[in-house]
Design a protein around this motif. Structure first.
Motif, mmCIF file in Angstrom:
data_model
loop_
_atom_site.group_PDB
_atom_site.id
_atom_site.type_symbol
_atom_site.label_atom_id
_atom_site.label_comp_id
_atom_site.label_asym_id
_atom_site.label_seq_id
_atom_site.Cartn_x
_atom_site.Cartn_y
_atom_site.Cartn_z
ATOM 1 N N TYR A 168 55.832 45.264 28.703
ATOM 2 C CA TYR A 168 54.449 45.342 29.140
ATOM 3 C C TYR A 168 53.767 43.998 29.380
ATOM 4 N N ILE A 169 54.474 42.876 29.154
ATOM 5 C CA ILE A 169 53.893 41.566 29.395
ATOM 6 C C ILE A 169 54.449 41.011 30.700
ATOM 7 N N PRO A 170 53.603 40.704 31.677
ATOM 8 C CA PRO A 170 54.120 40.172 32.941
ATOM 9 C C PRO A 170 54.412 38.680 32.856
ATOM 10 N N VAL A 201 54.925 47.689 43.315
ATOM 11 C CA VAL A 201 55.384 47.809 41.941
ATOM 12 C C VAL A 201 56.710 48.545 41.995
ATOM 13 N N TYR A 221 60.987 46.566 32.574
ATOM 14 C CA TYR A 221 59.979 47.619 32.638
ATOM 15 C C TYR A 221 59.504 47.815 34.071
ATOM 16 N N TYR A 232 53.315 40.203 44.730
ATOM 17 C CA TYR A 232 51.939 39.931 45.141
ATOM 18 C C TYR A 232 51.942 38.963 46.316
ATOM 19 N N ARG A 249 57.167 31.137 40.194
ATOM 20 C CA ARG A 249 56.284 30.104 40.722
ATOM 21 C C ARG A 249 55.887 30.376 42.174
ATOM 22 N N THR A 303 60.144 49.940 39.890
ATOM 23 C CA THR A 303 60.493 50.299 38.521
ATOM 24 C C THR A 303 61.931 50.779 38.346
ATOM 25 N N ALA A 319 48.131 42.904 45.411
ATOM 26 C CA ALA A 319 49.358 43.600 45.035
ATOM 27 C C ALA A 319 50.052 44.167 46.264
ATOM 28 N N SER A 363 42.062 36.117 46.682
ATOM 29 C CA SER A 363 42.631 36.606 45.432
ATOM 30 C C SER A 363 44.024 37.151 45.683
ATOM 31 N N PRO A 364 44.890 37.125 44.660
ATOM 32 C CA PRO A 364 46.205 37.761 44.824
ATOM 33 C C PRO A 364 46.034 39.243 45.165
ATOM 34 N N TRP A 376 49.444 36.030 47.938
ATOM 35 C CA TRP A 376 48.269 35.240 47.577
ATOM 36 C C TRP A 376 47.999 34.269 48.707
ATOM 37 N N PHE A 381 55.341 35.608 35.511
ATOM 38 C CA PHE A 381 55.334 35.329 36.941
ATOM 39 C C PHE A 381 56.334 34.247 37.314
ATOM 40 N N LEU A 407 54.334 36.013 45.245
ATOM 41 C CA LEU A 407 54.662 35.914 43.826
ATOM 42 C C LEU A 407 55.357 37.173 43.366
#
Lengths: 110, 114
Positions: A96-98, A49, A31, A36, A102, A51, A46, A43-44, A38, A100, A89
């Motif tokens: 739709y589920i990410p 993205v 998908y 990212y 390591r 696709t 972005a 905070s991480p 970090w 990650f 990362l």
């Protein structure tokens, strides 16, 4: 359980070196692929993205490519600077589920 | 524009207790996702809420639950805490309206279970 692998696990380079990391992911049910950055104690953030197969994205000295058919993405940093030191990362998004990886820990020495 | 905020930043609990963590998204963002970061498992997706409804869910036991309020603020609850729940819990917000949204992460809540 989906397997998202990142290599190398860690990397030490000198300021000015160019470097690249790999993210491998399942080639089915693709998908999106996220990158990212970090930094320690932050905070991480972005970066990209991605696709579409063949996607290439660029932000300043950082760029990324995507090959969904063979299941990998490369992240490139040109002319590394100490402020690029961070863990990078990738996250594979299938259905739709990410999931990650390591991460690759990059340390840039001045 | 204010960033994503999470409260509390640090928390110490004992086994068997329950805990509630809070996340306030960036103003105008309607999607909030929760993640768990542990040294052993890395960063794992817990669930995503959009307009007060759970839209996606990761592979975590039912002890982990969440909700989202009409102002898009979200809470995550963990009941019957176990030692393995010690982790950094991150939330991230996005507009949630497009197919691929950039996520903005909060600073995290560091939970220690004794």
């Amino acid at each position: 359980i989906l397997n998202v692998e990142q290599s190398p696990q860690s990397l030490h380079v000198q300021e000015g070196d160019s470097t690249n990391f790999t993210c491998s992911f399942p080639s089915s049910n693709f998908y999106a692929l996220h990158w990212y950055r970090w930094e320690t104690a932050k905070s991480p953030e972005a970066l990209f993205v991605m696709t579409l197969n063949g996607d290439e994205k660029k932000k300043g000295r950082i760029s990324a490519t995507l090959n969904t058919k063979e299941g990998y993405s490369y992240l490139y940093i040109k002319g590394s600077q100490p402020e690029d030191s961070a863990t990078y990362l990738c996250a594979f998004e299938g259905s739709y589920i990410p999931t990650f990886g390591r991460g690759t820990s990059l340390i840039v020495h001045p | 524009k204010a960033g994503v905020t999470q409260t509390p930043r640090y928390l110490i609990k004992t086994r068997g207790q329950q805990v509630t963590l809070s996340c306030s998204p960036i103003s105008g963002h309607r999607s909030v996702s929760w993640y768990q970061q542990t040294p052993g498992q890395g960063l794992q997706f817990l669930f995503e809420y959009f307009s007060e409804t759970q839209r996606n869910k990761g592979n975590f036991p039912g002890r982990f639950s969440g909700r989202q309020f009409s102002n898009s603020r979200s809470e995550m609850n963990v009941s019957t805490l176990e030692l393995g729940d010690s982790a950094l819990y991150l939330c991230a917000s996005s507009s949630g309206l497009a197919a691929y949204n950039e996520q903005f992460f909060g600073p995290g809540t560091r939970l220690t279970v004794l």
